[in-house]
Design a protein around this motif. Structure first.
Motif, PDB file in Angstrom:
ATOM      1  N   MET A   1      50.497  62.529  47.911  1.00  0.00           N
ATOM      2  CA  MET A   1      51.364  61.855  48.877  1.00  0.00           C
ATOM      3  C   MET A   1      51.879  60.554  48.281  1.00  0.00           C
ATOM      4  SD  MET A   1      50.557  60.867  52.885  1.00  0.00           S
ATOM      5  CE  MET A   1      50.304  62.586  53.292  1.00  0.00           C
ATOM      6  N   MET A   2      53.048  60.110  48.731  1.00  0.00           N
ATOM      7  CA  MET A   2      53.620  58.879  48.183  1.00  0.00           C
ATOM      8  C   MET A   2      52.754  57.666  48.494  1.00  0.00           C
ATOM      9  SD  MET A   2      57.695  58.871  48.640  1.00  0.00           S
ATOM     10  CE  MET A   2      58.521  58.726  47.084  1.00  0.00           C
ATOM     11  N   GLN A   3      52.681  56.770  47.561  1.00  0.00           N
ATOM     12  CA  GLN A   3      51.985  55.520  47.788  1.00  0.00           C
ATOM     13  C   GLN A   3      52.843  54.607  48.659  1.00  0.00           C
ATOM     14  OE1 GLN A   3      51.356  54.017  43.886  1.00  0.00           O
ATOM     15  NE2 GLN A   3      50.149  55.779  43.219  1.00  0.00           N
ATOM     16  N   THR A   4      52.203  53.584  49.233  1.00  0.00           N
ATOM     17  CA  THR A   4      52.958  52.635  50.051  1.00  0.00           C
ATOM     18  C   THR A   4      53.853  51.789  49.157  1.00  0.00           C
ATOM     19  OG1 THR A   4      51.166  51.039  49.886  1.00  0.00           O
ATOM     20  CG2 THR A   4      51.150  52.517  51.793  1.00  0.00           C
ATOM     21  N   GLY A   5      54.855  51.207  49.770  1.00  0.00           N
ATOM     22  CA  GLY A   5      55.725  50.298  49.038  1.00  0.00           C
ATOM     23  C   GLY A   5      56.846  50.962  48.282  1.00  0.00           C
ATOM     24  N   LYS A   6      56.991  52.260  48.412  1.00  0.00           N
ATOM     25  CA  LYS A   6      58.083  52.954  47.734  1.00  0.00           C
ATOM     26  C   LYS A   6      59.427  52.555  48.349  1.00  0.00           C
ATOM     27  CE  LYS A   6      55.611  55.546  44.917  1.00  0.00           C
ATOM     28  NZ  LYS A   6      55.751  55.526  43.462  1.00  0.00           N
ATOM     29  N   ASN A   7      60.454  52.468  47.523  1.00  0.00           N
ATOM     30  CA  ASN A   7      61.797  52.079  47.967  1.00  0.00           C
ATOM     31  C   ASN A   7      62.674  53.317  48.093  1.00  0.00           C
ATOM     32  OD1 ASN A   7      61.221  49.230  47.842  1.00  0.00           O
ATOM     33  ND2 ASN A   7      61.350  49.400  45.610  1.00  0.00           N
ATOM     34  N   ILE A   8      63.092  53.622  49.323  1.00  0.00           N
ATOM     35  CA  ILE A   8      63.878  54.831  49.611  1.00  0.00           C
ATOM     36  C   ILE A   8      65.305  54.430  49.984  1.00  0.00           C
ATOM     37  CG2 ILE A   8      63.970  56.975  50.904  1.00  0.00           C
ATOM     38  CD1 ILE A   8      61.348  56.568  49.306  1.00  0.00           C
ATOM     39  N   LEU A   9      66.270  54.954  49.245  1.00  0.00           N
ATOM     40  CA  LEU A   9      67.682  54.620  49.502  1.00  0.00           C
ATOM     41  C   LEU A   9      68.244  55.534  50.587  1.00  0.00           C
ATOM     42  CD1 LEU A   9      69.834  52.636  48.361  1.00  0.00           C
ATOM     43  CD2 LEU A   9      70.704  54.558  47.018  1.00  0.00           C
ATOM     44  N   VAL A  10      68.698  54.940  51.680  1.00  0.00           N
ATOM     45  CA  VAL A  10      69.264  55.670  52.819  1.00  0.00           C
ATOM     46  C   VAL A  10      70.779  55.547  52.767  1.00  0.00           C
ATOM     47  CG1 VAL A  10      69.378  55.793  55.341  1.00  0.00           C
ATOM     48  CG2 VAL A  10      67.203  55.266  54.213  1.00  0.00           C
ATOM     49  N   THR A  11      71.461  56.680  52.593  1.00  0.00           N
ATOM     50  CA  THR A  11      72.913  56.650  52.406  1.00  0.00           C
ATOM     51  C   THR A  11      73.695  57.055  53.660  1.00  0.00           C
ATOM     52  OG1 THR A  11      72.933  58.939  51.598  1.00  0.00           O
ATOM     53  CG2 THR A  11      72.642  57.193  49.956  1.00  0.00           C
ATOM     54  N   ARG A  12      72.989  57.322  54.758  1.00  0.00           N
ATOM     55  CA  ARG A  12      73.659  57.757  55.990  1.00  0.00           C
ATOM     56  C   ARG A  12      74.553  56.651  56.557  1.00  0.00           C
ATOM     57  NH1 ARG A  12      71.062  61.612  60.262  1.00  0.00           N
ATOM     58  NH2 ARG A  12      73.079  62.559  59.884  1.00  0.00           N
ATOM     59  N   PRO A  13      75.572  57.019  57.351  1.00  0.00           N
ATOM     60  CA  PRO A  13      76.361  55.991  58.050  1.00  0.00           C
ATOM     61  C   PRO A  13      75.449  55.109  58.897  1.00  0.00           C
ATOM     62  CG  PRO A  13      77.424  58.144  58.234  1.00  0.00           C
ATOM     63  CD  PRO A  13      76.084  58.385  57.606  1.00  0.00           C
ATOM     64  N   ASP A  14      75.813  53.858  59.046  1.00  0.00           N
ATOM     65  CA  ASP A  14      74.972  52.890  59.753  1.00  0.00           C
ATOM     66  C   ASP A  14      74.510  53.396  61.118  1.00  0.00           C
ATOM     67  OD1 ASP A  14      74.111  50.685  58.426  1.00  0.00           O
ATOM     68  OD2 ASP A  14      75.986  49.586  58.644  1.00  0.00           O
ATOM     69  N   HIS A  15      75.440  53.983  61.883  1.00  0.00           N
ATOM     70  CA  HIS A  15      75.109  54.376  63.259  1.00  0.00           C
ATOM     71  C   HIS A  15      74.196  55.599  63.319  1.00  0.00           C
ATOM     72  CE1 HIS A  15      78.411  57.196  62.460  1.00  0.00           C
ATOM     73  NE2 HIS A  15      78.008  57.900  63.501  1.00  0.00           N
ATOM     74  N   GLN A  16      73.936  56.229  62.158  1.00  0.00           N
ATOM     75  CA  GLN A  16      73.081  57.416  62.144  1.00  0.00           C
ATOM     76  C   GLN A  16      71.781  57.207  61.364  1.00  0.00           C
ATOM     77  OE1 GLN A  16      76.305  60.129  60.680  1.00  0.00           O
ATOM     78  NE2 GLN A  16      75.617  61.439  62.333  1.00  0.00           N
ATOM     79  N   SER A  17      71.526  55.994  60.923  1.00  0.00           N
ATOM     80  CA  SER A  17      70.386  55.785  60.022  1.00  0.00           C
ATOM     81  C   SER A  17      69.148  55.199  60.694  1.00  0.00           C
ATOM     82  CB  SER A  17      70.809  54.885  58.857  1.00  0.00           C
ATOM     83  OG  SER A  17      71.125  53.583  59.318  1.00  0.00           O
TER      84      SER A  17
END
Length: 256
Positions: free
Chosen positions: A1-17
């Motif tokens: 499982m992923m460790q804490t502190g991972k940086n995930i890039l969210v590319t969705r439109p603002d109103h859907q993120s």
């Protein structure tokens, strides 16, 4: 499982993120909002207006996305009774829930899949001779659904109610993550989002690192696009939902 502190890039439109970012943070990760698509209402043509005014003439109305649902409901001023006697079909769960929440009592959805192929496999879509269908969608997109419905005898019209545009973005923060090689994954919900991401971020000095970052996508079609661009680690979610994207991210990390 992923460790804490991972940086995930969210590319969705603002109103859907919002929901996606919340799920990311519940895992102890860091959601980085970087919308590469902005959704805007599309100016309507005279034909579009006629189709809205006479929407009851259609036997089947197909909503290809939750944005299609939301913009269409605005155009009919929320008068759901105009749709109650029609067969309304939602491509995915988000569209289905949006239609149901608006008050529509009977909405169809494919049992498996969430794309044009899934709609075409539905029993209700096999014999369409003489029927009229309206596809409500954003500007542009695949022609497979309309072409296939016409081959099955249907008369098909489009109602394009929104357009996708590239927002004005400040790349400095993302550039820093790329240069420091601290981005853990990128979440991509559409082919347009992938194209825009590459347009905005690809630079010669960190192009290689960008292509090595795990990419979570919603379909095999987007996976093929990503592979063609040069991404090395692509994971396909089971469906186009925020929860499925998080599960794909977790499962991909466990397999890595």
């Amino acid at each position: 499982m992923m460790q804490t502190g991972k940086n995930i890039l969210v590319t969705r439109p603002d109103h859907q993120s919002k929901n996606l970012c919340k799920l990311i943070e519940q895992q102890g990760w860091h959601a980085i909002r970087f919308p590469v698509i902005d959704i805007q209402a599309k100016p309507l043509s005279t034909k579009d207006i006629q189709r809205i005014q006479n929407i009851e003439q259609y036997r089947k109305v197909i909503f290809v996305s939750v944005n299609a649902v939301n913009f269409a409901l605005q155009l009919i001023n929320g008068k759901i009774d105009r749709l109650q006697k029609l067969t309304c079909i939602a491509v995915g769960k988000a569209s289905y829930h949006a239609l149901s929440a608006s008050g529509l009592s009977h909405v169809l959805m494919p049992e498996q899949g969430f794309n044009s192929e899934a709609i075409l496999a539905m029993p209700e879509m096999q014999v369409l001779s003489g029927q009229s269908c309206l596809i409500i969608r954003g500007e542009g997109g695949r022609e497979l659904l309309a072409d296939s419905l016409r081959e099955r005898g249907a008369r098909v019209d489009y109602l394009e109610v929104y357009k996708r545009v590239l927002p004005i973005t400040d790349n400095k923060i993302i550039d820093a993550y790329l240069l420091q090689k601290t981005l853990s994954a990128i979440l991509i919900y559409s082919g347009d989002a992938l194209k825009n991401l590459v347009k905005v971020l690809v630079k010669e000095d960190f192009n290689k690192h960008l292509l090595n970052i795990p990419l979570i996508v919603i379909s095999q079609r987007v996976q093929i696009m990503a592979k063609t661009i040069g991404f090395k680690n692509i994971i396909i979610a089971d469906e186009a939902s925020d929860a499925a994207m998080i599960n794909a991210l977790l499962n991909g990390e466990e397999c890595g």
